[in-house]
Design a protein around this motif. Structure first.
Motif, mmCIF file in Angstrom:
data_model
loop_
_atom_site.group_PDB
_atom_site.id
_atom_site.type_symbol
_atom_site.label_atom_id
_atom_site.label_comp_id
_atom_site.label_asym_id
_atom_site.label_seq_id
_atom_site.Cartn_x
_atom_site.Cartn_y
_atom_site.Cartn_z
ATOM 1 N N VAL A 93 30.984 -14.492 4.655
ATOM 2 C CA VAL A 93 30.825 -15.926 4.905
ATOM 3 C C VAL A 93 30.593 -16.171 6.390
ATOM 4 C CG1 VAL A 93 32.064 -18.135 4.898
ATOM 5 C CG2 VAL A 93 32.162 -16.625 2.892
ATOM 6 N N ARG A 94 31.373 -15.518 7.224
ATOM 7 C CA ARG A 94 31.234 -15.685 8.676
ATOM 8 C C ARG A 94 29.819 -15.313 9.124
ATOM 9 N NH1 ARG A 94 34.031 -16.863 13.837
ATOM 10 N NH2 ARG A 94 32.607 -15.966 15.363
ATOM 11 N N ARG A 95 29.294 -14.193 8.632
ATOM 12 C CA ARG A 95 27.966 -13.760 9.054
ATOM 13 C C ARG A 95 26.898 -14.717 8.540
ATOM 14 N NH1 ARG A 95 24.984 -12.397 12.913
ATOM 15 N NH2 ARG A 95 23.342 -10.881 12.488
ATOM 16 N N ASN A 96 27.041 -15.215 7.330
ATOM 17 C CA ASN A 96 26.100 -16.209 6.829
ATOM 18 C C ASN A 96 26.061 -17.437 7.733
ATOM 19 O OD1 ASN A 96 24.659 -15.997 3.974
ATOM 20 N ND2 ASN A 96 26.548 -14.811 3.808
ATOM 21 N N LEU A 97 27.229 -17.877 8.180
ATOM 22 C CA LEU A 97 27.280 -19.043 9.060
ATOM 23 C C LEU A 97 26.662 -18.734 10.424
ATOM 24 C CD1 LEU A 97 30.849 -20.449 8.295
ATOM 25 C CD2 LEU A 97 28.653 -21.199 7.361
ATOM 26 N N GLU A 98 26.943 -17.558 10.951
ATOM 27 C CA GLU A 98 26.393 -17.188 12.262
ATOM 28 C C GLU A 98 24.878 -17.197 12.254
ATOM 29 O OE1 GLU A 98 29.983 -14.265 13.892
ATOM 30 O OE2 GLU A 98 28.215 -13.403 12.893
ATOM 31 N N ALA A 106 20.576 -23.699 19.012
ATOM 32 C CA ALA A 106 21.939 -23.618 18.503
ATOM 33 C C ALA A 106 22.753 -22.456 19.058
ATOM 34 C CB ALA A 106 21.906 -23.519 16.977
ATOM 35 N N ARG A 107 22.098 -21.387 19.505
ATOM 36 C CA ARG A 107 22.793 -20.150 19.853
ATOM 37 C C ARG A 107 23.931 -20.342 20.868
ATOM 38 N NH1 ARG A 107 18.404 -16.857 21.418
ATOM 39 N NH2 ARG A 107 17.733 -17.153 19.261
ATOM 40 N N PRO A 108 23.707 -21.143 21.926
ATOM 41 C CA PRO A 108 24.790 -21.281 22.916
ATOM 42 C C PRO A 108 25.998 -22.045 22.389
ATOM 43 C CG PRO A 108 22.646 -21.916 23.832
ATOM 44 C CD PRO A 108 22.481 -21.823 22.348
ATOM 45 N N GLU A 111 30.218 -21.122 18.638
ATOM 46 C CA GLU A 111 31.649 -21.259 18.391
ATOM 47 C C GLU A 111 32.039 -22.719 18.170
ATOM 48 O OE1 GLU A 111 33.676 -18.869 17.714
ATOM 49 O OE2 GLU A 111 32.077 -17.398 18.057
ATOM 50 N N GLN A 112 31.433 -23.605 18.937
ATOM 51 C CA GLN A 112 31.693 -25.036 18.759
ATOM 52 C C GLN A 112 31.273 -25.500 17.367
ATOM 53 O OE1 GLN A 112 29.380 -27.460 21.409
ATOM 54 N NE2 GLN A 112 30.186 -29.395 20.603
ATOM 55 N N ARG A 113 30.117 -25.027 16.916
ATOM 56 C CA ARG A 113 29.625 -25.428 15.592
ATOM 57 C C ARG A 113 30.481 -24.809 14.483
ATOM 58 N NH1 ARG A 113 27.510 -29.892 15.760
ATOM 59 N NH2 ARG A 113 26.449 -29.538 13.770
ATOM 60 N N LEU A 114 30.936 -23.586 14.686
ATOM 61 C CA LEU A 114 31.821 -22.984 13.687
ATOM 62 C C LEU A 114 33.122 -23.772 13.573
ATOM 63 C CD1 LEU A 114 31.351 -19.165 14.362
ATOM 64 C CD2 LEU A 114 30.552 -20.448 12.366
ATOM 65 N N ASP A 115 33.650 -24.216 14.690
ATOM 66 C CA ASP A 115 34.859 -25.041 14.648
ATOM 67 C C ASP A 115 34.598 -26.312 13.843
ATOM 68 O OD1 ASP A 115 36.293 -23.246 16.171
ATOM 69 O OD2 ASP A 115 36.020 -24.335 18.059
ATOM 70 N N VAL A 150 25.394 -25.492 11.439
ATOM 71 C CA VAL A 150 25.501 -24.615 12.608
ATOM 72 C C VAL A 150 24.202 -24.639 13.414
ATOM 73 C CG1 VAL A 150 25.728 -22.187 13.311
ATOM 74 C CG2 VAL A 150 27.299 -23.151 11.625
ATOM 75 N N ALA A 151 23.081 -24.920 12.758
ATOM 76 C CA ALA A 151 21.783 -24.972 13.440
ATOM 77 C C ALA A 151 21.601 -26.229 14.290
ATOM 78 C CB ALA A 151 20.656 -24.887 12.408
ATOM 79 N N MET A 152 22.621 -27.083 14.360
ATOM 80 C CA MET A 152 22.612 -28.303 15.176
ATOM 81 C C MET A 152 21.480 -29.259 14.793
ATOM 82 S SD MET A 152 23.700 -27.051 19.009
ATOM 83 C CE MET A 152 23.768 -28.767 19.539
ATOM 84 N N PRO A 153 21.413 -29.660 13.539
ATOM 85 C CA PRO A 153 20.334 -30.576 13.136
ATOM 86 C C PRO A 153 20.560 -31.995 13.640
ATOM 87 C CG PRO A 153 21.881 -30.309 11.344
ATOM 88 C CD PRO A 153 22.336 -29.365 12.431
#
Length: 242
Positions: A93-98, A106-108, A111-115, A150-153
């Protein structure tokens, strides 16, 4: 935010959309409803750059994105959560989200998006090391939506968000959609659960034969006799007489 004018699209020689017109304002939830095969998924896939328009215009924040590569469209803030979830079943699940943070945009902020998505869907943090393919259907849908977030849409498109889910899972997903909307993300939803979609939507479009046959607020369309008869299963004449 999104403006579509006179859009034709399809697959090879098969045209599916015919002169499609629609708009999405920033901060709205807009639903696209209609019978199977009328072009709902084709519309989202064309906006996302997975299909090339045959004709017409797709403008996002005033800039033409029709025909651009999907990668470029994602970088501008338009993200599609596809029908069927499309998780990587043998990844955690973690890798799918990453993987949602593959874009420069979104890359930078991973961690903020995962939270953020863990607050929205706590079960995903609990199941972080579980393989995506072993989640329940509702949990897989949550993971797919979270990966999109996570992709910051700025505009998040959800295709058949409740398809195949148990009623309790549908409730949880729609609660999350409300929270996503409250966070400032604009939502474009394709949904076969017409009553649920119209109840959530600020505005909606009813597609027939590849174009928008009806449009209005969610409330207006839910009270429209044609929509009630065809899509909500209500006999308007009988209920009127009653």
């Amino acid at each position: 935010m999104l403006e579509i004018r006179d859009l034709d699209a399809g697959y090879g020689d098969t045209q599916v959309l015919f002169g499609m017109d629609m708009q999405v304002q920033r901060g709205e939830v807009v639903a696209i409803v209609g019978s199977n095969g009328v072009g709902k998924t084709t519309l989202l896939r064309t906006i996302a750059g997975l299909l090339q328009p045959m004709r017409g215009s797709i403008r996002f924040d005033g800039a033409e994105i029709g025909g651009q590569a999907t990668k470029s469209i994602v970088e501008q803030g338009v993200v599609l959560v596809p029908e069927g979830r499309r998780l990587f079943p043998r990844m955690t699940v973690r890798r799918n989200l990453e993987l949602g943070a593959y874009s420069k945009r979104a890359r930078p902020h991973l961690e903020q998006r995962l939270d953020f998505v863990h607050r929205l869907f706590p079960i995903l943090q609990e199941r972080a090391q579980q393989l995506g393919g072993t989640l329940s259907g509702g949990q897989q849908q949550m993971c797919a939506i979270a990966r999109g977030l996570v992709a910051m849409p700025e505009l998040l498109m959800l295709d058949e968000v409740s398809l195949g889910l148990a009623p309790i899972a549908v409730d949880r997903v729609y609660d999350a959609i409300q929270s996503i909307r409250d966070s400032g993300v604009t939502l474009l939803i394709v949904e076969q659960n017409v009553s649920r979609a119209l109840a959530m939507a600020d505005r909606a479009y009813v597609l027939q034969h590849g174009h928008a046959a009806l449009s209005g607020t969610g409330r207006e369309l839910s009270q429209n006799p044609e929509v009630q008869s065809i899509y909500l299963g209500l006999n308007h004449k009988t209920e009127t007489l009653a």
